[in-house]
Scaffold this motif. Structure first.
Motif: not given
Length: 159
Positions: A75-80, A85-91, A152-155
């Motif tokens: 998977g991938v994790s990304a943050v901007a 404002t902040g956006v974070m995604v974890h796949t 990511r670990d928490y997610a």
């Protein structure tokens, strides 16, 4: 990093002190039955967080961190992050799941964000949680990278 994106003082001590609760909007979206190819795409994850951030913050160049590879699992994790404002995604490809966390002191167009999330990852089912308090995202790249890895670990455990 632009002048506006810099922390007010700059030291590690200041960075840790600002890791407090803030008020505004936090949106957490969890998706299931997502497209496996989409979940493994570093380019999609980075593009998604950049585009989502651009809906709320315009003008400033965002601070972007992307993690993938063996250390994370599939998977991938990304943050901007820019402005307020902040956006974070974890796949997680092996779980066919993903999660996104968006925080902002600005007004968040929830329907647009939800639609972008579902369409980008071809999500089969999703759940959204909105709150008015949130933990802020870090200002400095190395601290933001550690925060991204920790979340990511928490997610992974939560999903």
């Amino acid at each position: 990093m632009t002048e506006q994106a810099k922390p007010p003082h700059g030291g590690d001590e200041d960075e840790q002190r600002r890791d407090l609760l803030a008020y505004g909007t936090q949106v957490v979206m969890d998706g299931r039955l997502a497209d496996a190819a989409s979940l493994g795409s570093r380019e999609l994850a980075e593009g998604f967080v950049r585009r989502t951030l651009a809906r709320l913050e315009n003008g400033d160049e965002p601070l972007v961190v992307v993690l993938d590879g063996d250390d994370l699992g599939p998977g991938v994790s990304a943050v901007a992050r820019a402005g307020e404002t902040g956006v974070m995604v974890h796949t997680f490809t092996s779980l066919e799941r993903l999660t996104m966390r968006l925080v902002s002191s600005r007004t968040v167009p929830l329907d647009e964000v939800r639609r972008a999330f579902v369409e980008a990852y071809k999500v089969g089912r999703h759940q959204t949680h909105v709150t008015a308090r949130f933990r802020t995202m870090a200002w400095r790249e190395e601290v933001l990278a550690r925060q991204l890895a920790g979340e990511r670990d928490y997610a992974r455990v939560r999903l």
